[in-house]
Design a protein around this motif. Structure first.
Motif, PDB file in Angstrom:
ATOM      1  N   GLU A 119     -69.762  38.988 -26.034  1.00  0.00           N
ATOM      2  CA  GLU A 119     -68.691  37.995 -25.867  1.00  0.00           C
ATOM      3  C   GLU A 119     -68.040  37.941 -24.564  1.00  0.00           C
ATOM      4  O   GLU A 119     -67.104  37.236 -24.274  1.00  0.00           O
ATOM      5  CB  GLU A 119     -67.732  38.341 -26.858  1.00  0.00           C
ATOM      6  CG  GLU A 119     -68.361  38.017 -28.372  1.00  0.00           C
ATOM      7  CD  GLU A 119     -68.745  36.607 -28.865  1.00  0.00           C
ATOM      8  OE1 GLU A 119     -68.349  35.646 -27.920  1.00  0.00           O
ATOM      9  OE2 GLU A 119     -68.984  36.471 -29.809  1.00  0.00           O
ATOM     10  N   GLY A 120     -68.508  39.119 -23.804  1.00  0.00           N
ATOM     11  CA  GLY A 120     -68.155  39.055 -22.341  1.00  0.00           C
ATOM     12  C   GLY A 120     -68.895  38.561 -21.178  1.00  0.00           C
ATOM     13  O   GLY A 120     -69.553  37.515 -21.646  1.00  0.00           O
ATOM     14  N   PRO A 121     -69.015  39.165 -20.163  1.00  0.00           N
ATOM     15  CA  PRO A 121     -69.898  38.565 -19.290  1.00  0.00           C
ATOM     16  C   PRO A 121     -71.347  38.570 -19.168  1.00  0.00           C
ATOM     17  O   PRO A 121     -72.196  38.217 -18.722  1.00  0.00           O
ATOM     18  CB  PRO A 121     -69.444  39.293 -17.834  1.00  0.00           C
ATOM     19  CG  PRO A 121     -68.847  40.624 -18.408  1.00  0.00           C
ATOM     20  CD  PRO A 121     -68.263  40.261 -19.849  1.00  0.00           C
ATOM     21  N   SER A 122     -71.730  39.463 -20.330  1.00  0.00           N
ATOM     22  CA  SER A 122     -73.107  39.505 -20.447  1.00  0.00           C
ATOM     23  C   SER A 122     -73.889  40.266 -19.355  1.00  0.00           C
ATOM     24  O   SER A 122     -74.909  39.875 -19.133  1.00  0.00           O
ATOM     25  CB  SER A 122     -73.764  38.383 -21.004  1.00  0.00           C
ATOM     26  OG  SER A 122     -73.277  37.990 -22.178  1.00  0.00           O
ATOM     27  N   ILE A 123     -73.254  41.155 -18.679  1.00  0.00           N
ATOM     28  CA  ILE A 123     -73.707  41.982 -17.701  1.00  0.00           C
ATOM     29  C   ILE A 123     -74.101  43.166 -18.048  1.00  0.00           C
ATOM     30  O   ILE A 123     -75.446  43.671 -17.786  1.00  0.00           O
ATOM     31  CB  ILE A 123     -72.795  41.977 -16.377  1.00  0.00           C
ATOM     32  CG1 ILE A 123     -72.767  40.806 -15.950  1.00  0.00           C
ATOM     33  CG2 ILE A 123     -73.309  42.816 -15.119  1.00  0.00           C
ATOM     34  CD1 ILE A 123     -71.411  40.628 -14.705  1.00  0.00           C
ATOM     35  N   ASN A 124     -73.533  43.835 -18.702  1.00  0.00           N
ATOM     36  CA  ASN A 124     -73.834  45.180 -18.882  1.00  0.00           C
ATOM     37  C   ASN A 124     -74.197  45.502 -20.421  1.00  0.00           C
ATOM     38  O   ASN A 124     -74.084  46.682 -21.191  1.00  0.00           O
ATOM     39  CB  ASN A 124     -72.730  46.402 -18.799  1.00  0.00           C
ATOM     40  CG  ASN A 124     -72.325  46.493 -17.197  1.00  0.00           C
ATOM     41  OD1 ASN A 124     -73.119  46.424 -16.611  1.00  0.00           O
ATOM     42  ND2 ASN A 124     -71.036  46.499 -17.107  1.00  0.00           N
ATOM     43  N   GLY A 125     -74.860  44.443 -21.071  1.00  0.00           N
ATOM     44  CA  GLY A 125     -75.310  44.440 -22.281  1.00  0.00           C
ATOM     45  C   GLY A 125     -76.932  44.196 -22.706  1.00  0.00           C
ATOM     46  O   GLY A 125     -77.751  44.989 -22.063  1.00  0.00           O
ATOM     47  N   THR A 126     -77.173  43.087 -23.125  1.00  0.00           N
ATOM     48  CA  THR A 126     -78.721  42.851 -23.580  1.00  0.00           C
ATOM     49  C   THR A 126     -79.769  42.905 -22.355  1.00  0.00           C
ATOM     50  O   THR A 126     -80.933  43.733 -22.551  1.00  0.00           O
ATOM     51  CB  THR A 126     -78.775  41.644 -24.639  1.00  0.00           C
ATOM     52  OG1 THR A 126     -77.900  41.539 -25.643  1.00  0.00           O
ATOM     53  CG2 THR A 126     -80.207  41.432 -24.882  1.00  0.00           C
TER      54      THR A 126
END
Length: 397
Positions: free
Chosen positions: A145-152
């Protein structure tokens, strides 16, 4: 280990997750709650935090049961959007209150409900069959739900570097428009955003010859992007669609010609395009509109530029018949309905997963996601659990 000690109840699983106020990018204890469900099932769990410039650190979870193939990934996110005006909720957004067979809470639909149901399906499968003749992994981020930078995206690279290989993946996002069994997502449209800026010359409206009004050009540019369709869709994708999302001149005065005008837009595009070809087409439309504005006049060339926002998301389509058929048959078996195979909607983390293995999306009914009093019918939660369980039976058959 008895069945009673396993996380077979999706309602209890979801309650534990919703009570964690994991407003992106905060974890709020959600990954710990999930880990507590998975470890007793035999999963090995790794929690890893990723960092990047100008974005918050994000903790993620990767868990695996088994070491053989076929290897099935379940992907999702425990982060949620802010609840907004808490006073507008009928029940506190992180209480997981149950009213009339509905659990009310932020994330019940998007998408802690999908995670809770898949955990329950795995627990049910293990209780009846023991560990699968293959492997199951959970790839869960706190950054969707955020910038999708430090995730999947980073978690996939991290797992891939350690030798993880998957034969298929399910993303548990809410996919059903109205009722369970409506829709399976087998692909997604791409997304491209930009801002057009037209530079003019500020001046007094009574002396237009001494100024250059950028609004004339920004209106023509918007029309050039909206008037002619980009395409008429394909057999598997709807038509490419561009929407103007903002027009702004930053001008509080009615007697001043502004110095610049901007227009923001977003395009959701099908597989006839990639980001580069679409950017070229948009540039060509604007160049032609600029030429038409000058035609037969003494006006100077239109001074404009485009800033492309964020990273464009590519379109993709899953063609793996084994994965699609297993999910379709599971849905039909439980609901008696034939789900539509769709590529509609926004982007999801499936856009990252498709580079590693075939992926489909199936989850709850999405009508209340991100709303005040986001809620899920407990009957839908149990139905989703049954569908996931049927899928596991077929996948590992």
């Amino acid at each position: 280990m008895t069945k009673e000690t396993l996380a077979t109840d999706p309602v209890a699983n979801l309650s534990a997750l919703v009570r964690c106020a994991s407003v992106t990018p905060a974890d709020g204890g959600a990954l710990g709650a999930l880990e507590a469900m998975l470890v007793p099932l035999g999963f090995s769990v790794e929690r890893v935090t990723f960092s990047d410039d100008d974005t918050a650190d994000v903790e993620n979870l990767y868990a695996r049961l088994g070491s053989a193939e076929p290897h099935l990934m379940f992907a999702g996110h425990t982060d949620v959007v802010p609840p907004g005006d808490v006073a507008a909720w009928s029940k506190p957004p992180f209480e997981a209150a149950i009213v009339d067979d509905m659990m009310i809470g932020r994330g019940t639909v998007d998408m802690k409900g999908g995670i809770a149901a898949f955990v329950a399906a795995c627990a049910s499968y293990i209780a009846e069959n023991g560990p699968p003749k293959g492997s199951i992994s959970f790839l869960i981020t706190g950054d969707e739900e955020g910038p999708s930078i430090n995730g999947t995206e980073k978690l996939l690279k991290h797992a891939d570097a350690k030798g993880e290989v998957w034969q298929g993946a399910i993303v548990g996002e809410p996919t059903n428009p109205e009722a369970m069994g409506d829709m399976i997502k087998i692909g997604r449209r791409g997304s491209l955003s930009g801002i057009i800026t037209v530079h003019g010359v500020q001046g007094h409206v009574a002396y237009p010859h001494l100024a250059d009004n950028p609004i004339r050009a920004i209106v023509a540019f918007c029309n050039a992007l909206l008037d002619t369709p980009f395409d008429h869709g394909t057999d598997t994708f709807p038509a490419t669609n561009l929407e103007i999302t903002s027009i702004d001149v930053g001008n509080p005065s009615v007697n001043v010609i502004p110095s610049k005008a901007t227009a923001a837009f977003n395009v959701r595009f099908n597989d006839r395009w990639d980001a580069e070809s679409l950017q070229m087409d948009i540039h060509n439309r604007l160049d032609q509109a600029a030429e038409r504005l000058r035609s037969g006049t003494e006006r100077p060339p239109v001074d404009f530029d485009i800033t492309w926002k964020e990273r464009p998301s590519p379109s993709f389509l899953t063609r793996d018949e084994t994965l699609i058929a297993a999910m379709q048959q599971a849905v039909e078996s439980v609901t008696g309905r034939t789900p539509k195979l769709s590529t509609t909607g926004g982007t999801s983390d499936a856009r990252f997963i498709k580079d590693y293995c075939p992926v489909v999306e199936f989850g709850l009914v999405g009508q209340t996601m991100h709303m005040v009093d986001e809620r899920v019918a407990l009957s839908d939660l149990r139905t989703l659990t049954q569908i996931y369980r049927q899928f596991l039976d077929r996948w590992f058959a």
